[in-house]
Enzyme design. Sequence first.
Site, PDB file in Angstrom:
ATOM      1  N   GLY A 286       0.794  -1.217   0.000  1.00 16.56           N
ATOM      2  CA  GLY A 286       0.000   0.000   0.000  1.00 16.56           C
ATOM      3  C   GLY A 286       0.827   1.267   0.000  1.00 16.56           C
ATOM      4  O   GLY A 286       0.273   2.371  -0.070  1.00 16.56           O
ATOM      5  N   GLY A 287       2.153   1.141   0.085  1.00 16.99           N
ATOM      6  CA  GLY A 287       3.020   2.316   0.111  1.00 16.99           C
ATOM      7  C   GLY A 287       3.243   2.908  -1.271  1.00 16.99           C
ATOM      8  O   GLY A 287       2.736   2.403  -2.280  1.00 16.99           O
TER       9      GLY A 287
ATOM     10  N   VAL B 280      12.189   9.481  -4.167  1.00 15.42           N
ATOM     11  CA  VAL B 280      11.204   9.388  -5.235  1.00 15.42           C
ATOM     12  C   VAL B 280      10.216  10.536  -5.100  1.00 15.42           C
ATOM     13  O   VAL B 280       9.735  10.840  -4.009  1.00 15.42           O
ATOM     14  CB  VAL B 280      10.463   8.036  -5.221  1.00 15.42           C
ATOM     15  CG1 VAL B 280      11.365   6.928  -5.725  1.00 15.42           C
ATOM     16  CG2 VAL B 280       9.945   7.702  -3.837  1.00 15.42           C
ATOM     17  N   LEU B 281       9.953  11.186  -6.224  1.00 17.25           N
ATOM     18  CA  LEU B 281       9.016  12.310  -6.224  1.00 17.25           C
ATOM     19  C   LEU B 281       7.606  11.813  -5.991  1.00 17.25           C
ATOM     20  O   LEU B 281       7.168  10.840  -6.590  1.00 17.25           O
ATOM     21  CB  LEU B 281       9.088  13.031  -7.571  1.00 17.25           C
ATOM     22  CG  LEU B 281      10.393  13.755  -7.874  1.00 17.25           C
ATOM     23  CD1 LEU B 281      10.420  14.181  -9.332  1.00 17.25           C
ATOM     24  CD2 LEU B 281      10.563  14.954  -6.967  1.00 17.25           C
TER      25      LEU B 281
ATOM     26  N   GLU C 277      -4.095  -1.362   7.107  1.00 16.32           N
ATOM     27  CA  GLU C 277      -5.255  -1.827   6.351  1.00 16.32           C
ATOM     28  C   GLU C 277      -5.787  -0.768   5.384  1.00 16.32           C
ATOM     29  O   GLU C 277      -6.285  -1.105   4.300  1.00 16.32           O
ATOM     30  CB  GLU C 277      -6.368  -2.260   7.310  1.00 16.32           C
ATOM     31  CG  GLU C 277      -6.902  -1.134   8.186  1.00 16.32           C
ATOM     32  CD  GLU C 277      -8.137  -1.557   8.972  1.00 16.32           C
ATOM     33  OE1 GLU C 277      -8.672  -2.634   8.656  1.00 16.32           O
ATOM     34  OE2 GLU C 277      -8.551  -0.820   9.871  1.00 16.32           O
TER      35      GLU C 277
ATOM     36  N   LYS D 147      20.738   5.881   1.077  1.00 20.66           N
ATOM     37  CA  LYS D 147      21.134   6.224   2.439  1.00 20.66           C
ATOM     38  C   LYS D 147      21.793   5.055   3.162  1.00 20.66           C
ATOM     39  O   LYS D 147      22.324   5.222   4.266  1.00 20.66           O
ATOM     40  CB  LYS D 147      19.918   6.722   3.216  1.00 20.66           C
ATOM     41  CG  LYS D 147      19.382   8.049   2.672  1.00 20.66           C
ATOM     42  CD  LYS D 147      18.089   8.441   3.317  1.00 20.66           C
ATOM     43  CE  LYS D 147      17.595   9.769   2.745  1.00 20.66           C
ATOM     44  NZ  LYS D 147      17.348   9.722   1.290  1.00 20.66           N
TER      45      LYS D 147
END
Length: 642
Positions: A294-295, A454-455, A320, A416
């Site tokens: 879901g990210g 990431v944009l 969820e 990183k």
Amino acid sequence: MQHIRNRHLLLADLLLIPLAVYLSYVLRLEAFEPARQWCLGMALLSGTALLFTLAFFRSLGIYSRYWRFASIYELMLLTGAHTVAAILAGVTAMALSWFLYPQAAIPRSIPFLYLLLGMVATVGTRVLVGAAGRLQYPGRPRPEARPVLIMGAGEAGTLIARELRSNPHLGLRAVGFVDDDLAKQGLLIHGLPVLGGQEDIPRLVREHGIAQVIIAMPTAPGKVIRSVVQRCEAAGVPARTVPGVYELLDGKASVSQVRTVQIEDLLRRAPIQTDLAAVARLLSGRRVLITGGGGSIGSELARQVLQCRPRELILLGHGETSIFHIYHELVDGGGGEAGVTIRPVIADVRNQEYLTALFQQLRPEIVFHAAAHKHVPLMEANPAEAVFNNVLGTRVLVRTAAAVGVERFVMISTDKAVNPTSVMGATKRLAELMVLQVAQATGRPYVAVRFGNVLGSRGSVVQIFRRQIASGGPLTVTHPEVKRYFMTIPEAVQLVLQASVLGQGGEIFTLDMGEPVKIVDLAQDLIRLSGLQLGRDIDIVFTGLRPGEKLFEELFVPGEEYVRTCHEQIFVAANASALLPPELDRVVEQLLAAACRNDGVAVVTLLQALLPEFRPVGTSVVGCGRRQATFVPNLLAGAPTG
């Protein structure tokens, strides 16, 4: 002309095709009234011409097309259909005249003359319909048209020119094109002149009273878009653009859509050429599991994996709400209709027993591990949680995958992790080592892929800046010299999928992210794109580097031998597994024990012992107390750089 329908064109064909046959005889015999002996031949050729032409036109859908907006493809289809029909009609009529009706004289040149005249009759009428339909009727109401320039005389530019001409209600009139290609300058394209290059924009704005410049270059890199926007700003004219190539690939935009220039346009690069067929072969018909589904990265992975038609797509996440949204997006978008089973799973990757049972039931064949804690300041304040999620979660997941026979495992890492100065970076480096360790033990293609910011990801600096602009500012930047690598989310995911094909086992792939961007330049660009002026409407405030932050990120760990792969934008360190520390398992157990005690000092100390390249900068961890008083205000200042 706008009321002409295909039934009218059918009637025209019924009348004009026999007329074309008749005129063929007139030209051949040089007589306006051919003698009676030619009439049977004319009837034979007219009948066969009508029969074959109408049959071909109907089968190819000629009578179901909207000829007002006909393209080159439609004209080529029409021309080809008429040519084949005319040849067959001529051959058939000649054969009938020779074998069945000898009295029906058909000179050999007649079919060739009909081929040309019939082309005028069938193709010409439809060309006239298209041309007349685009004309502006004098009495037709039309808003006052504002003159615009189109930057880019390629396919996208010509499409925009056609859209403006076909939709006068938009109130925009294209004056001409601007293109840096010297070979195009001075030419006419769709009736519009190419007036010069981008350096001529200020002059053309003055001469033609240009109200707007439309940038029609979806594949142009960000530096070109930036240059055009700056010239437009200098000329005092707004710039708009068509979507970039990644928006077009995503299917959520089309070239004909014009929008305001966004920061993503200024940072984008030339489109990536990937072997989509190889990715599709890898994923098609397979059971694919994505953690963190879901990210920002996980959801885009799901979208692109779905296009490859896996047998089953398993979206695993701890939250969820995010899983609910991506699941319904994919299902409502037709994913289920494509024959793909989409399965949402709520689970914690740190739960060994449950994860093992889950994998045994679902039997995933390919795993993309995108679940991670990624925010540097938050992980500096919560080092134990960084260890639990990034280290323990990865170890449990990759070992479970190996135990149940997962064929391929791809972990999403970060720049990183290279010479880390933060707890987040150190735990991600340790997660890489977890994957390499299992790859070395199993010999399977388990790999890690590194890339930068990431944009558009949640909590990204661009989102923070936009929120600060909306609230009136100021924009907060940690340091005037801080730089970061940026990629669009679809671009990063596309390269991750490509790296998954290249992986043989135990490698670390690093994506070529171009040149790093100064965060202060990013802030200034966003201010300008928002129609504001720095110093007058909004300010930039420097808050100082926060704990764990670096001025710039690095791409390669010392000792890793990187070479370019067959894909020019992907590097690989094939010797990455050779850098595994011998005491890895022992120290990790101690690290997990320290995390269970919430001993932030011990966590940092053990990370340093395991990763000599880890150099904490201004660490402020729970239990240390050294910098906690200054850390919280900096965190709330909201100037994240990655």
